[in-house]
Motif scaffolding. Structure first.
Motif, PDB file in Angstrom:
ATOM      1  N   GLU A 244     160.996  47.961  64.065  1.00 58.00           N
ATOM      2  CA  GLU A 244     160.025  47.984  65.162  1.00 58.00           C
ATOM      3  C   GLU A 244     159.560  49.399  65.485  1.00 58.00           C
ATOM      4  O   GLU A 244     160.339  50.352  65.418  1.00 58.00           O
ATOM      5  CB  GLU A 244     160.639  47.353  66.423  1.00 58.00           C
ATOM      6  CG  GLU A 244     160.962  45.886  66.268  1.00 58.00           C
ATOM      7  CD  GLU A 244     161.566  45.294  67.534  1.00 58.00           C
ATOM      8  OE1 GLU A 244     161.658  44.046  67.607  1.00 58.00           O
ATOM      9  OE2 GLU A 244     161.941  46.051  68.448  1.00 58.00           O
TER      10      GLU A 244
ATOM     11  N   ASN B 262     155.166  47.113  67.750  1.00 57.02           N
ATOM     12  CA  ASN B 262     154.280  46.709  66.639  1.00 57.02           C
ATOM     13  C   ASN B 262     152.961  46.167  67.180  1.00 57.02           C
ATOM     14  O   ASN B 262     152.409  45.175  66.682  1.00 57.02           O
ATOM     15  CB  ASN B 262     154.969  45.662  65.763  1.00 57.02           C
ATOM     16  CG  ASN B 262     156.239  46.206  65.116  1.00 57.02           C
ATOM     17  OD1 ASN B 262     156.416  47.415  64.996  1.00 57.02           O
ATOM     18  ND2 ASN B 262     157.121  45.310  64.703  1.00 57.02           N
TER      19      ASN B 262
ATOM     20  N   GLN C 250     164.219  42.199  72.599  1.00 60.74           N
ATOM     21  CA  GLN C 250     163.277  43.316  72.431  1.00 60.74           C
ATOM     22  C   GLN C 250     163.153  44.131  73.710  1.00 60.74           C
ATOM     23  O   GLN C 250     163.102  45.363  73.680  1.00 60.74           O
ATOM     24  CB  GLN C 250     161.902  42.777  72.030  1.00 60.74           C
ATOM     25  CG  GLN C 250     161.791  42.331  70.590  1.00 60.74           C
ATOM     26  CD  GLN C 250     160.408  41.801  70.265  1.00 60.74           C
ATOM     27  OE1 GLN C 250     159.854  40.990  71.018  1.00 60.74           O
ATOM     28  NE2 GLN C 250     159.843  42.244  69.163  1.00 60.74           N
TER      29      GLN C 250
END
Length: 361
Positions: free
Chosen positions: A219, A265, A277
């Motif tokens: 990422e 991203n 995340q």
């Protein structure tokens, strides 16, 4: 900069306590509600004049007492510095540095830089914009005295302008004075916006590599500042929104409505990211904060970790512990298993039992 020792009197559940820290890793362990976090809170108050919980002074003084004391002994370049803080329930706090009283609490900011990391910080990405603004403000106030000055004045003007908007309902003639407040709001607010933009750029440069390593190279994280209004349009926009502000009785334009976005991203993880995340980005953000303090202040902050490890999986635990390096760290936890499992070097261990501090090594 390191903290040598801390003395507390009638602070939260500590009547009289003293704790001497190692320059490396210090562990405070014990059951919940024994007073571990209170020690970190006292250090944070010594550094920033404020509680990390947002508590008022009267709330952190022992409820049976009228005042409390925090004495923090620091060591900077082999010179010892004493910060003495006198908290009072019905008066403003008194602060002295090496026995000399300071006139403004702002004069203390930047003497001791701390990075505080708690489980609540893991939700900073998914929570509301107020928490992200608070994160930026607390870091900038430690690092930049001009920002602290401008932010304090901006907040005072917002409060006074909002009061005026409410008073105008009963006294419409007060509208004549609104432009005076608007002019000051634009003046101080513009400086806040400009510094936040620089802050976002600085954090973005640091966080990219940290997050890429933390995510195993999968990422790429970008932090973007989202000002409510640009410096160029501030004066025009606040003028156009005057009638709306009068109707709503509050100020609807300015940096008190700013936000920061986090793109992984290219996807905004505030809205569309998984919890994993979001938590990884929050950890990256805190680690970036450490590096930013080093870069700007040319000093090493003290890292305060409040029961964070229990909220992280083993990979994130290992990354965090390995990232600490030569930083003085004070960690609270309920047990020592996570450190033993990680074979992590511990320099000093304290057991906390109902406001009593027991050094175990």
């Amino acid at each position: 900069m390191i903290i040598k020792s801390l003395e507390l009197a009638d602070f939260r559940n500590y009547q009289n306590a003293k704790i001497s820290f190692d320059k490396g890793t210090n562990i405070l362990y014990g059951d919940n509600a024994q007073g571990k976090t209170n020690i970190l809170e006292a250090i944070y108050v010594s550094a920033t004049t404020k509680s990390h919980k947002g508590s008022k002074d009267r709330e952190i003084i022992n409820f049976e007492k009228e005042e409390a004391h925090i004495r923090t002994y620091l060591l900077k370049e082999e010179v010892e510095i004493k910060v003495d803080m006198h908290l009072r329930k019905n008066k403003s706090k008194g602060i002295a540095i090496d026995g000399q009283k300071i006139k403004k609490a702002a004069d203390l900011m930047g003497l001791l830089n701390v990075v505080f990391f708690s489980p609540e910080d893991l939700s900073i990405i998914k929570n509301g914009p107020a928490e992200r603004r608070h994160f930026a403000d607390m870091e900038l106030c430690q690092l930049d005295s001009f920002y602290l000055y401008n932010l304090n004045h901006y907040n005072k003007i917002i409060n006074q302008r909002n009061k005026l908007l409410k008073d105008m309902y009963f006294r419409p003639e007060l509208k004549e004075t609104l432009n005076i407040w608007d002019s000051q709001l634009v003046s101080f607010g513009s400086k806040v916006i400009e510094r936040r933009q620089v802050f976002a750029t600085q954090i973005c440069e640091i966080i990219y590599d940290i997050h890429k390593r933390l995510s195993g190279g999968k990422e790429e994280l970008v932090v973007k500042y989202e000002p409510d209004v640009s410096v160029e349009d501030f004066e025009k926009t606040i003028s156009l929104n005057q009638e709306r502000d009068i109707k709503l009785k509050q100020s609807t334009t300015g940096p008190h409505r700013d936000d920061f976005s986090f793109l992984v991203n290219g996807i905004d993880i505030r809205k569309y990211g998984s919890q994993g995340q979001q938590r990884t980005a929050a950890l990256s953000l805190k680690l970036s904060e450490i590096e930013l303090v080093k870069k700007i202040s040319r000093d090493v902050p003290v890292l305060l970790l409040d029961d964070v490890l229990s909220e992280l999986d083993s990979n994130r635990q290992n990354y965090l512990l390995n990232s600490i390096g030569n930083i003085q760290t004070i960690i609270t936890c309920t047990g020592l298993d996570e450190f033993i499992n990680n074979r992590f070097e511990i320099n000093k261990i304290f057991k906390i039992i109902n406001g009593n501090i027991i050094c175990e090594n």
